[in-house]
Design a protein around this motif. Structure first.
Motif, PDB file in Angstrom:
ATOM      1  N   LYS A 173       0.930  -1.379   0.183  1.00  0.00           N
ATOM      2  CA  LYS A 173      -0.083  -0.006  -0.047  1.00  0.00           C
ATOM      3  C   LYS A 173       0.960   1.148   0.060  1.00  0.00           C
ATOM      4  CE  LYS A 173      -3.818  -2.214   2.698  1.00  0.00           C
ATOM      5  NZ  LYS A 173      -4.894  -1.767   1.720  1.00  0.00           N
ATOM      6  N   ARG A 174       0.431   2.407  -0.549  1.00  0.00           N
ATOM      7  CA  ARG A 174       1.198   3.566  -0.408  1.00  0.00           C
ATOM      8  C   ARG A 174      -0.069   4.612  -0.232  1.00  0.00           C
ATOM      9  NH1 ARG A 174       5.158   6.170   0.715  1.00  0.00           N
ATOM     10  NH2 ARG A 174       6.453   4.704  -0.484  1.00  0.00           N
ATOM     11  N   THR A 175       0.279   5.357   0.925  1.00  0.00           N
ATOM     12  CA  THR A 175      -0.653   6.498   1.346  1.00  0.00           C
ATOM     13  C   THR A 175      -0.071   7.842   0.773  1.00  0.00           C
ATOM     14  OG1 THR A 175       0.535   6.734   3.427  1.00  0.00           O
ATOM     15  CG2 THR A 175      -1.149   5.211   3.443  1.00  0.00           C
ATOM     16  N   TYR A 176      -0.945   8.637   0.767  1.00  0.00           N
ATOM     17  CA  TYR A 176      -0.792  10.121   0.305  1.00  0.00           C
ATOM     18  C   TYR A 176      -1.673  11.020   0.855  1.00  0.00           C
ATOM     19  CZ  TYR A 176      -4.648   9.218  -2.980  1.00  0.00           C
ATOM     20  OH  TYR A 176      -5.688   8.717  -3.706  1.00  0.00           O
ATOM     21  N   THR A 177      -1.616  12.417   0.681  1.00  0.00           N
ATOM     22  CA  THR A 177      -2.527  13.289   1.260  1.00  0.00           C
ATOM     23  C   THR A 177      -2.803  14.153   0.001  1.00  0.00           C
ATOM     24  OG1 THR A 177      -0.679  14.982   1.856  1.00  0.00           O
ATOM     25  CG2 THR A 177      -1.565  13.476   3.604  1.00  0.00           C
ATOM     26  N   VAL A 178      -3.971  14.931   0.320  1.00  0.00           N
ATOM     27  CA  VAL A 178      -4.473  15.682  -1.035  1.00  0.00           C
ATOM     28  C   VAL A 178      -4.654  17.171  -0.372  1.00  0.00           C
ATOM     29  CG1 VAL A 178      -6.284  16.443  -2.732  1.00  0.00           C
ATOM     30  CG2 VAL A 178      -5.612  14.197  -2.096  1.00  0.00           C
ATOM     31  N   ASP A 179      -3.985  18.315  -1.201  1.00  0.00           N
ATOM     32  CA  ASP A 179      -4.198  19.609  -0.883  1.00  0.00           C
ATOM     33  C   ASP A 179      -4.496  20.092  -2.032  1.00  0.00           C
ATOM     34  OD1 ASP A 179      -4.064  22.063  -0.029  1.00  0.00           O
ATOM     35  OD2 ASP A 179      -1.920  22.383   0.746  1.00  0.00           O
ATOM     36  N   GLY A 180      -6.018  20.307  -2.255  1.00  0.00           N
ATOM     37  CA  GLY A 180      -6.227  21.068  -3.403  1.00  0.00           C
ATOM     38  C   GLY A 180      -6.736  22.589  -3.331  1.00  0.00           C
ATOM     39  N   THR A 181      -6.441  23.041  -2.373  1.00  0.00           N
ATOM     40  CA  THR A 181      -6.919  24.246  -1.919  1.00  0.00           C
ATOM     41  C   THR A 181      -5.460  25.442  -2.552  1.00  0.00           C
ATOM     42  OG1 THR A 181      -8.015  23.930  -0.223  1.00  0.00           O
ATOM     43  CG2 THR A 181      -7.580  26.160  -0.241  1.00  0.00           C
ATOM     44  N   ALA A 182      -5.583  26.279  -3.167  1.00  0.00           N
ATOM     45  CA  ALA A 182      -4.559  26.840  -4.029  1.00  0.00           C
ATOM     46  C   ALA A 182      -4.407  28.394  -2.906  1.00  0.00           C
ATOM     47  CB  ALA A 182      -4.971  27.503  -5.103  1.00  0.00           C
ATOM     48  N   PRO A 183      -3.277  28.740  -2.786  1.00  0.00           N
ATOM     49  CA  PRO A 183      -2.941  29.867  -1.606  1.00  0.00           C
ATOM     50  C   PRO A 183      -3.577  31.198  -2.388  1.00  0.00           C
ATOM     51  CG  PRO A 183      -0.982  29.243  -2.869  1.00  0.00           C
ATOM     52  CD  PRO A 183      -1.919  27.909  -3.208  1.00  0.00           C
ATOM     53  N   SER A 184      -3.760  32.070  -1.646  1.00  0.00           N
ATOM     54  CA  SER A 184      -4.130  33.474  -2.029  1.00  0.00           C
ATOM     55  C   SER A 184      -2.803  34.347  -2.023  1.00  0.00           C
ATOM     56  CB  SER A 184      -5.438  33.966  -1.466  1.00  0.00           C
ATOM     57  OG  SER A 184      -5.506  35.447  -1.498  1.00  0.00           O
ATOM     58  N   ASN A 185      -2.425  35.023  -3.097  1.00  0.00           N
ATOM     59  CA  ASN A 185      -1.536  36.058  -2.685  1.00  0.00           C
ATOM     60  C   ASN A 185      -1.939  37.110  -1.788  1.00  0.00           C
ATOM     61  OD1 ASN A 185       0.108  34.933  -4.696  1.00  0.00           O
ATOM     62  ND2 ASN A 185      -0.570  36.081  -6.368  1.00  0.00           N
ATOM     63  N   ALA A 186      -2.997  37.502  -1.706  1.00  0.00           N
ATOM     64  CA  ALA A 186      -3.643  38.425  -0.767  1.00  0.00           C
ATOM     65  C   ALA A 186      -3.626  37.857   0.733  1.00  0.00           C
ATOM     66  CB  ALA A 186      -5.069  39.038  -1.126  1.00  0.00           C
ATOM     67  N   ASP A 187      -4.058  36.640   0.908  1.00  0.00           N
ATOM     68  CA  ASP A 187      -3.892  36.081   2.244  1.00  0.00           C
ATOM     69  C   ASP A 187      -2.531  35.894   2.625  1.00  0.00           C
ATOM     70  OD1 ASP A 187      -5.359  34.718   4.455  1.00  0.00           O
ATOM     71  OD2 ASP A 187      -4.240  33.041   3.554  1.00  0.00           O
ATOM     72  N   MET A 188      -1.511  35.512   1.601  1.00  0.00           N
ATOM     73  CA  MET A 188      -0.194  35.593   1.998  1.00  0.00           C
ATOM     74  C   MET A 188       0.308  36.916   2.140  1.00  0.00           C
ATOM     75  SD  MET A 188       0.299  32.444   2.570  1.00  0.00           S
ATOM     76  CE  MET A 188       2.113  32.334   2.725  1.00  0.00           C
ATOM     77  N   ARG A 196      12.891  42.143  -4.260  1.00  0.00           N
ATOM     78  CA  ARG A 196      12.811  41.419  -3.149  1.00  0.00           C
ATOM     79  C   ARG A 196      11.209  41.044  -3.083  1.00  0.00           C
ATOM     80  NH1 ARG A 196      14.692  43.198   2.629  1.00  0.00           N
ATOM     81  NH2 ARG A 196      16.662  42.139   1.784  1.00  0.00           N
ATOM     82  N   VAL A 197      10.866  39.888  -2.768  1.00  0.00           N
ATOM     83  CA  VAL A 197       9.360  39.243  -2.552  1.00  0.00           C
ATOM     84  C   VAL A 197       9.022  39.032  -1.270  1.00  0.00           C
ATOM     85  CG1 VAL A 197       7.689  37.724  -3.428  1.00  0.00           C
ATOM     86  CG2 VAL A 197       9.613  38.391  -5.071  1.00  0.00           C
ATOM     87  N   SER A 198       8.100  39.765  -0.343  1.00  0.00           N
ATOM     88  CA  SER A 198       8.033  39.391   1.052  1.00  0.00           C
ATOM     89  C   SER A 198       6.533  38.640   1.213  1.00  0.00           C
ATOM     90  CB  SER A 198       7.821  40.792   1.554  1.00  0.00           C
ATOM     91  OG  SER A 198       6.817  41.797   0.976  1.00  0.00           O
ATOM     92  N   PHE A 199       6.538  38.082   2.182  1.00  0.00           N
ATOM     93  CA  PHE A 199       5.343  37.157   2.452  1.00  0.00           C
ATOM     94  C   PHE A 199       4.851  37.220   3.908  1.00  0.00           C
ATOM     95  CE2 PHE A 199       8.935  34.433   1.891  1.00  0.00           C
ATOM     96  CZ  PHE A 199       8.921  33.749   3.112  1.00  0.00           C
TER      97      PHE A 199
END
Length: 265
Positions: free
Chosen positions: A186-201, A231-234
């Motif tokens: 067996k091989r387990t994995y995770t799913v992250d389908g939520t894209a980040p927001s530049n505004a939120d970051m 420079r890119v800030s976050f």
């Protein structure tokens, strides 16, 4: 004849008309134990009792009726097995399924296409043995290469909605004698389908070379440099190791090579 070096009772066969017509005789000896070999020897003696003196003819065969077996009988279907460090014991087979993606996380973009699920079979197997992957009750198959590797295209959309986020894998492995057995993993994995927001970051970019931020770079600001620096800030409280920032630029509308920066330690 002998079984694993232990002599069996010899048989003397007198040629009759049937044997002469056929050109052969059949004899039967007790089979050896599993994994052991039988050696059969024959010598010709004429009707006058003269025995051939140029050496017996021989043949041998090993009894092998057991198919490949898991390396750990107590854990026949391991979860996330890794490549074995040393040689796999005789008669054993290991099925490895590599992480689904480089980081083991399926993102929204990867879920839109096919994902190549790769891995390798070790120990007893033959080229063209079949590997089966089950994802969200859908079956995908592929063949094992001579070196044990395989690569199977799996729909990213099915990986994304699989209930337990686990690939159920198996290979029908064949040994040199042609015996088969099904080896699982067996091989387990995770799913992250939520894209980040530049505004939120709170993502922001500024050309550092433009020190006074007036959208003009003077001779003093350039200070003999060959390149502009930016420079890119976050918001570091929301960032995580492995996140990436893709930075692109253009000079007078002509695109420059983009740069991808991965946040590391």
């Amino acid at each position: 004849a002998s079984n694993d070096g232990v002599a069996l009772s010899a048989q003397t066969v007198t040629l009759d008309s049937t044997a002469l017509a056929n050109g052969y005789v059949d004899v039967v000896f007790a089979k050896p134990a599993e994994g052991k070999s039988q050696v059969v020897r024959a010598n010709y003696v004429d009707a006058a009792g003269n025995a051939a003196s140029d050496g017996e003819v021989t043949d041998s065969a090993k009894l092998d009726t057991a198919g490949p077996a898991p390396i750990d009988p107590g854990n026949p279907i391991p979860v996330n097995p890794v490549d074995p460090v040393g040689p796999v014991p005789a008669g054993k087979t290991v099925l490895v399924v590599n992480p689904v993606t480089a980081d083991g996380v399926l993102n929204a973009q990867e879920a839109q296409g096919n994902v190549q699920v790769t891995g390798k079979v070790y120990g007893e197997y033959q080229a063209n043995d079949v590997v089966t992957l089950v994802v969200n009750q859908k079956t995908y198959t592929g063949q094992v290469a001579a070196d044990g590797s395989y690569s199977i295209a799996v729909a990213g959309a099915e990986l994304a909605v699989d209930g337990d986020k686990t690939i159920d894998a198996s290979v029908v492995a064949r040994d040199a004698a042609g015996n088969t057995a099904t080896i699982g993993a067996k091989r387990t994995y995770t799913v992250d389908g939520t894209a980040p927001s530049n505004a939120d970051m709170q993502l922001a970019v500024s050309i550092s070379t433009d020190a006074n931020n007036d959208a003009q770079v003077s001779t003093s600001e350039l200070n003999g440099a060959e390149n502009f620096s930016s420079r890119v800030s976050f918001d570091k409280s929301k960032a995580a190791l492995g996140d990436q920032i893709v930075v692109s630029a253009s000079n007078d509308g002509v695109a420059l090579s983009a740069q991808t920066v991965t946040l590391d330690s």
